[in-house]
Design a protein around this motif. Structure first.
Motif, PDB file in Angstrom:
ATOM      1  N   TRP A 154      37.945  45.657  37.966  1.00 30.02           N
ATOM      2  CA  TRP A 154      36.984  46.319  38.667  1.00 30.02           C
ATOM      3  C   TRP A 154      37.230  46.602  40.121  1.00 30.02           C
ATOM      4  O   TRP A 154      36.850  47.478  40.609  1.00 30.02           O
ATOM      5  CB  TRP A 154      35.916  45.117  38.382  1.00 30.02           C
ATOM      6  CG  TRP A 154      34.611  45.539  39.320  1.00 30.02           C
ATOM      7  CD1 TRP A 154      33.546  46.266  38.818  1.00 30.02           C
ATOM      8  CD2 TRP A 154      34.527  45.217  40.601  1.00 30.02           C
ATOM      9  NE1 TRP A 154      32.761  46.776  39.859  1.00 30.02           N
ATOM     10  CE2 TRP A 154      32.975  45.901  40.761  1.00 30.02           C
ATOM     11  CE3 TRP A 154      34.906  44.066  41.325  1.00 30.02           C
ATOM     12  CZ2 TRP A 154      32.416  45.498  42.015  1.00 30.02           C
ATOM     13  CZ3 TRP A 154      34.307  43.942  42.612  1.00 30.02           C
ATOM     14  CH2 TRP A 154      33.103  44.641  42.976  1.00 30.02           C
ATOM     15  N   ALA A 155      37.928  45.449  40.810  1.00 29.54           N
ATOM     16  CA  ALA A 155      38.163  45.753  42.025  1.00 29.54           C
ATOM     17  C   ALA A 155      39.042  46.924  42.326  1.00 29.54           C
ATOM     18  O   ALA A 155      38.887  47.701  43.422  1.00 29.54           O
ATOM     19  CB  ALA A 155      38.716  44.345  42.605  1.00 29.54           C
ATOM     20  N   MET A 157      44.726  28.871  47.953  1.00 33.10           N
ATOM     21  CA  MET A 157      44.595  29.808  49.127  1.00 33.10           C
ATOM     22  C   MET A 157      43.047  29.268  49.578  1.00 33.10           C
ATOM     23  O   MET A 157      42.195  28.768  49.192  1.00 33.10           O
ATOM     24  CB  MET A 157      44.171  31.141  48.741  1.00 33.10           C
ATOM     25  CG  MET A 157      43.852  31.936  49.800  1.00 33.10           C
ATOM     26  SD  MET A 157      43.595  33.871  49.285  1.00 33.10           S
ATOM     27  CE  MET A 157      43.153  34.419  50.816  1.00 33.10           C
ATOM     28  N   SER A 158      43.215  29.299  51.160  1.00 32.89           N
ATOM     29  CA  SER A 158      42.028  28.774  51.873  1.00 32.89           C
ATOM     30  C   SER A 158      41.333  29.930  52.345  1.00 32.89           C
ATOM     31  O   SER A 158      41.472  30.535  53.426  1.00 32.89           O
ATOM     32  CB  SER A 158      42.506  28.077  53.017  1.00 32.89           C
ATOM     33  OG  SER A 158      41.582  27.629  53.782  1.00 32.89           O
ATOM     34  N   THR A 159      40.194  30.409  51.553  1.00 37.92           N
ATOM     35  CA  THR A 159      39.414  31.546  51.800  1.00 37.92           C
ATOM     36  C   THR A 159      38.079  31.133  52.180  1.00 37.92           C
ATOM     37  O   THR A 159      37.306  30.502  51.498  1.00 37.92           O
ATOM     38  CB  THR A 159      39.539  32.624  50.793  1.00 37.92           C
ATOM     39  OG1 THR A 159      40.837  33.044  50.494  1.00 37.92           O
ATOM     40  CG2 THR A 159      38.647  33.790  50.964  1.00 37.92           C
ATOM     41  N   ASP A 160      37.623  31.461  53.142  1.00 44.80           N
ATOM     42  CA  ASP A 160      36.218  31.150  53.542  1.00 44.80           C
ATOM     43  C   ASP A 160      35.212  32.348  53.029  1.00 44.80           C
ATOM     44  O   ASP A 160      35.192  33.529  53.294  1.00 44.80           O
ATOM     45  CB  ASP A 160      36.069  31.323  55.234  1.00 44.80           C
ATOM     46  CG  ASP A 160      36.794  29.849  55.781  1.00 44.80           C
ATOM     47  OD1 ASP A 160      36.726  28.922  55.070  1.00 44.80           O
ATOM     48  OD2 ASP A 160      37.220  29.992  56.929  1.00 44.80           O
ATOM     49  N   LEU A 176      40.480  42.927  46.418  1.00 44.86           N
ATOM     50  CA  LEU A 176      40.883  41.600  45.839  1.00 44.86           C
ATOM     51  C   LEU A 176      41.928  40.636  46.517  1.00 44.86           C
ATOM     52  O   LEU A 176      43.003  41.177  46.653  1.00 44.86           O
ATOM     53  CB  LEU A 176      41.455  41.758  44.295  1.00 44.86           C
ATOM     54  CG  LEU A 176      41.653  40.389  43.588  1.00 44.86           C
ATOM     55  CD1 LEU A 176      40.433  39.800  43.160  1.00 44.86           C
ATOM     56  CD2 LEU A 176      42.486  40.556  42.236  1.00 44.86           C
ATOM     57  N   LEU A 177      41.378  39.658  47.367  1.00 44.21           N
ATOM     58  CA  LEU A 177      42.227  38.895  47.939  1.00 44.21           C
ATOM     59  C   LEU A 177      43.098  37.879  47.369  1.00 44.21           C
ATOM     60  O   LEU A 177      44.218  37.930  47.351  1.00 44.21           O
ATOM     61  CB  LEU A 177      41.337  38.061  48.901  1.00 44.21           C
ATOM     62  CG  LEU A 177      40.554  38.823  49.849  1.00 44.21           C
ATOM     63  CD1 LEU A 177      39.512  38.069  50.641  1.00 44.21           C
ATOM     64  CD2 LEU A 177      41.336  39.771  51.095  1.00 44.21           C
ATOM     65  N   ARG A 192      36.951  40.862  48.926  1.00 44.51           N
ATOM     66  CA  ARG A 192      36.318  41.294  50.314  1.00 44.51           C
ATOM     67  C   ARG A 192      35.650  42.667  50.188  1.00 44.51           C
ATOM     68  O   ARG A 192      36.484  43.385  49.683  1.00 44.51           O
ATOM     69  CB  ARG A 192      37.341  41.330  51.441  1.00 44.51           C
ATOM     70  CG  ARG A 192      36.971  41.677  52.931  1.00 44.51           C
ATOM     71  CD  ARG A 192      37.793  41.782  53.773  1.00 44.51           C
ATOM     72  NE  ARG A 192      38.393  40.384  54.053  1.00 44.51           N
ATOM     73  CZ  ARG A 192      39.774  40.032  54.256  1.00 44.51           C
ATOM     74  NH1 ARG A 192      40.700  41.042  53.932  1.00 44.51           N
ATOM     75  NH2 ARG A 192      39.949  39.000  54.445  1.00 44.51           N
ATOM     76  N   LYS A 193      34.596  42.939  51.054  1.00 46.87           N
ATOM     77  CA  LYS A 193      33.719  44.166  51.010  1.00 46.87           C
ATOM     78  C   LYS A 193      34.323  44.742  52.251  1.00 46.87           C
ATOM     79  O   LYS A 193      34.395  44.158  53.267  1.00 46.87           O
ATOM     80  CB  LYS A 193      32.203  43.961  50.945  1.00 46.87           C
ATOM     81  CG  LYS A 193      31.652  45.328  50.903  1.00 46.87           C
ATOM     82  CD  LYS A 193      30.203  45.003  50.498  1.00 46.87           C
ATOM     83  CE  LYS A 193      29.798  46.300  50.353  1.00 46.87           C
ATOM     84  NZ  LYS A 193      28.132  46.157  49.828  1.00 46.87           N
TER      85      LYS A 193
END
Length: 83
Positions: free
Chosen positions: A52-53, A1-4, A61-62, A80-81
Motif C-alpha cells: 500500500w505504501a 527502531m525508535s520512531t516517535d 514506509l519507515l 510517514r506522510k
C-alpha cells in the motif's frame, strides 16, 4: 527502531483487508511530516502495508518490526506522510 509516532492505530485482531483499509483512513487524517504507527496481529499486514505504501503518493514506509506481546506475534509498521 525508535520512531516517535504522531498517532498509533491498533488493528490487532483484524484480518486482511481491514488493516490496510483502516491504515488508509488514519493516514488520510495526518498532516505532512506526521508518523503513523500501525500495530497489527495479521502477519499478512507486513506485505499488505508495504505494498500500500509503495503504491500511495505521499506515504513513506519507515520501518516494520515483529515483536511479541502476551505470547502472540505483533507487527508494527511506521509510516510517514510526506505531502
Amino acid at each position: 527502531m525508535s520512531t516517535d509516532a504522531t498517532e498509533t492505530l491498533d488493528v490487532k485482531g483484524e484480518n486482511c483487508p481491514m488493516p490496510v483499509i483502516k491504515t488508509k483512513g488514519a493516514f488520510d487524517d495526518l498532516d505532512a511530516g506526521d508518523t503513523l504507527e500501525v500495530v497489527a496481529t495479521d502477519a499478512g499486514s507486513l506485505s499488505d502495508i508495504e505494498g500500500w505504501a509503495d503504491s500511495t503518493d505521499g506515504a513513506e514506509l519507515l520501518d516494520q518490526e515483529e515483536a511479541e506481546e502476551d505470547g502472540a506475534a505483533v507487527y508494527k509498521h511506521y509510516l510517514r506522510k510526506t505531502e
